[in-house]
Design a protein around this motif. Structure first.
Motif, PDB file in Angstrom:
ATOM      1  N   MET A 164       0.837  -1.197   0.000  1.00 41.89           N
ATOM      2  CA  MET A 164       0.000   0.000   0.000  1.00 41.89           C
ATOM      3  C   MET A 164       0.876   1.252   0.000  1.00 41.89           C
ATOM      4  N   LEU A 165       0.692   2.113  -0.997  1.00 38.33           N
ATOM      5  CA  LEU A 165       1.529   3.313  -1.129  1.00 38.33           C
ATOM      6  C   LEU A 165       0.771   4.605  -0.858  1.00 38.33           C
ATOM      7  N   ALA A 166      -0.513   4.533  -0.650  1.00 42.50           N
ATOM      8  CA  ALA A 166      -1.335   5.594  -0.063  1.00 42.50           C
ATOM      9  C   ALA A 166      -1.584   6.811  -0.950  1.00 42.50           C
ATOM     10  N   SER A 167      -0.555   7.429  -1.546  1.00 44.71           N
ATOM     11  CA  SER A 167      -0.791   8.705  -2.235  1.00 44.71           C
ATOM     12  C   SER A 167       0.223   8.940  -3.342  1.00 44.71           C
ATOM     13  N   ALA A 168      -0.114   9.880  -4.233  1.00 47.70           N
ATOM     14  CA  ALA A 168       0.793  10.248  -5.321  1.00 47.70           C
ATOM     15  C   ALA A 168       2.116  10.815  -4.802  1.00 47.70           C
ATOM     16  N   PRO A 169       2.127  11.713  -3.807  1.00 48.01           N
ATOM     17  CA  PRO A 169       3.414  12.230  -3.311  1.00 48.01           C
ATOM     18  C   PRO A 169       4.322  11.133  -2.741  1.00 48.01           C
ATOM     19  N   ILE A 170       3.746  10.133  -2.083  1.00 47.30           N
ATOM     20  CA  ILE A 170       4.562   9.023  -1.575  1.00 47.30           C
ATOM     21  C   ILE A 170       5.147   8.226  -2.734  1.00 47.30           C
ATOM     22  N   ILE A 171       4.342   7.969  -3.754  1.00 51.49           N
ATOM     23  CA  ILE A 171       4.835   7.247  -4.933  1.00 51.49           C
ATOM     24  C   ILE A 171       5.972   8.021  -5.599  1.00 51.49           C
ATOM     25  N   GLU A 172       5.814   9.326  -5.723  1.00 48.68           N
ATOM     26  CA  GLU A 172       6.868  10.158  -6.321  1.00 48.68           C
ATOM     27  C   GLU A 172       8.148  10.103  -5.496  1.00 48.68           C
ATOM     28  N   ALA A 173       8.023  10.132  -4.176  1.00 54.34           N
ATOM     29  CA  ALA A 173       9.200  10.073  -3.305  1.00 54.34           C
ATOM     30  C   ALA A 173       9.897   8.725  -3.421  1.00 54.34           C
ATOM     31  N   ILE A 174       9.121   7.647  -3.509  1.00 57.88           N
ATOM     32  CA  ILE A 174       9.705   6.312  -3.645  1.00 57.88           C
ATOM     33  C   ILE A 174      10.459   6.198  -4.969  1.00 57.88           C
ATOM     34  N   ALA A 175       9.854   6.666  -6.053  1.00 57.28           N
ATOM     35  CA  ALA A 175      10.510   6.585  -7.365  1.00 57.28           C
ATOM     36  C   ALA A 175      11.846   7.314  -7.360  1.00 57.28           C
ATOM     37  N   ALA A 176      11.872   8.503  -6.805  1.00 55.42           N
ATOM     38  CA  ALA A 176      13.122   9.266  -6.771  1.00 55.42           C
ATOM     39  C   ALA A 176      14.171   8.584  -5.895  1.00 55.42           C
ATOM     40  N   THR A 177      13.735   8.013  -4.784  1.00 60.95           N
ATOM     41  CA  THR A 177      14.682   7.423  -3.847  1.00 60.95           C
ATOM     42  C   THR A 177      15.259   6.110  -4.358  1.00 60.95           C
ATOM     43  N   ILE A 178      14.434   5.267  -4.977  1.00 67.46           N
ATOM     44  CA  ILE A 178      14.989   4.001  -5.469  1.00 67.46           C
ATOM     45  C   ILE A 178      15.964   4.250  -6.620  1.00 67.46           C
ATOM     46  N   ASP A 179      15.724   5.296  -7.413  1.00 72.41           N
ATOM     47  CA  ASP A 179      16.718   5.665  -8.432  1.00 72.41           C
ATOM     48  C   ASP A 179      18.038   6.052  -7.771  1.00 72.41           C
ATOM     49  N   LYS A 180      17.947   6.785  -6.683  1.00 73.08           N
ATOM     50  CA  LYS A 180      19.139   7.279  -5.989  1.00 73.08           C
ATOM     51  C   LYS A 180      19.954   6.153  -5.384  1.00 73.08           C
ATOM     52  N   VAL A 181      19.269   5.126  -4.829  1.00 70.67           N
ATOM     53  CA  VAL A 181      19.985   4.065  -4.108  1.00 70.67           C
ATOM     54  C   VAL A 181      20.186   2.804  -4.941  1.00 70.67           C
ATOM     55  N   GLY A 182      19.692   2.793  -6.178  1.00 73.31           N
ATOM     56  CA  GLY A 182      19.989   1.675  -7.074  1.00 73.31           C
ATOM     57  C   GLY A 182      19.050   0.487  -6.974  1.00 73.31           C
TER      58      GLY A 182
END
Length: 267
Positions: free
Chosen positions: A74-92
């Motif tokens: 469960m990812l709850a909201s668009a801002p959370i999804i956006e934050a996850i996408a940016a972070t997984i790119d950053k950490v590989g």
């Protein structure tokens, strides 16, 4: 790692993921996206975790402990999804990196009702699916995401192709909701190959957490280095036994059992 919401009833979400990780012999780490208020009867409310806190949880774990596979719930909201996408790119983390990323697109209730706002559904499709090593929708989620209402087994490949067009490396279409089909035949698709995963269909009421358990058992196998087809085959075997051993809890729908793989304790 599981990136998902809690379940105060303990049947699904990060609780089911962590139990499954343990049963599969891998260490569980978490990034909590939401705290839900729920029991066996249903969800009565939830509190979103701020997107920057979700992102910080992921980065804190990856940069210290490390992660060999990750999944979402469960990812709850668009801002959370956006934050996850940016972070997984950053950490590989993700299909273009070394760390496999399984997206369980939790977006429909057990009754088929939409759980996510339209902009969050759009975020799943435009941001997370193209970063996914595998997406694992059930048929209600397929309908919400693609508009395809699968009623027969021969329609599942069309659903898989439509999901694949969003950009994941692999798609697993789950057949659990084809309740009139005597078997439960999931299909795994990579744009070319179609792998059928047959299994028995059980007449059981207690299926809470089944999607989480399947996705987390697949993630466990990927964390140990399995290929995607081998990981999904392992997950299929795991969920069959989990549903077979489901148990009642509370006054509503009980959970599938992650405990089937553990030997009985001796006291």
């Amino acid at each position: 790692m599981t990136i998902a919401g809690t379940d105060s009833g303990g049947g699904a979400g990060v609780h089911a993921d962590c139990r499954t990780f343990f049963a599969c012999g891998v260490h569980a780490t978490t990034a909590v996206t939401a705290v839900t208020v729920q029991n066996s009867v249903g969800v009565s409310g939830f509190h979103e975790i701020p997107p920057e806190v979700v992102a910080a949880q992921i980065e804190a774990v990856v940069t210290d402990i490390g992660v060999t596979a990750a999944k979402t719930g469960m990812l709850a909201s668009a801002p959370i999804i956006e934050a996850i996408a940016a972070t997984i790119d950053k950490v590989g983390i993700g299909r273009d990196h070394k760390i496999p990323f399984v997206v369980d697109p939790v977006s429909a209730s057990m009754h088929g009702d939409q759980l996510l706002a339209d902009n969050a559904l759009a975020g799943l499709k435009s941001l997370l699916f193209r970063r996914a090593s595998l997406v694992t929708p059930n048929l209600d989620e397929v309908r919400l995401l693609t508009g395809i209402d699968v009623r027969r087994r021969d329609q599942m490949l069309d659903a898989a192709k439509a999901m694949f067009d969003f950009g994941p490396q692999w798609v697993l279409i789950k057949a659990g909701h084809l309740r009139e089909d005597p078997e439960c035949v999931d299909i795994l698709y990579d744009g070319v190959a179609v792998i059928e995963l047959p299994g028995p269909r059980f007449d059981v009421q207690h299926t809470h957490g089944s999607g989480d358990t399947l996705a987390s058992s697949i993630t466990s196998a990927l964390a140990k280095g399995a290929t995607m087809p081998a990981a999904v085959e392992f997950g299929k075997r795991f969920i069959v036994q989990a549903v077979r051993n489901a148990y009642p809890l509370g006054h509503g729908t009980g959970p599938v059992s992650n405990f089937w793989r553990l030997s009985e304790a001796q006291f």
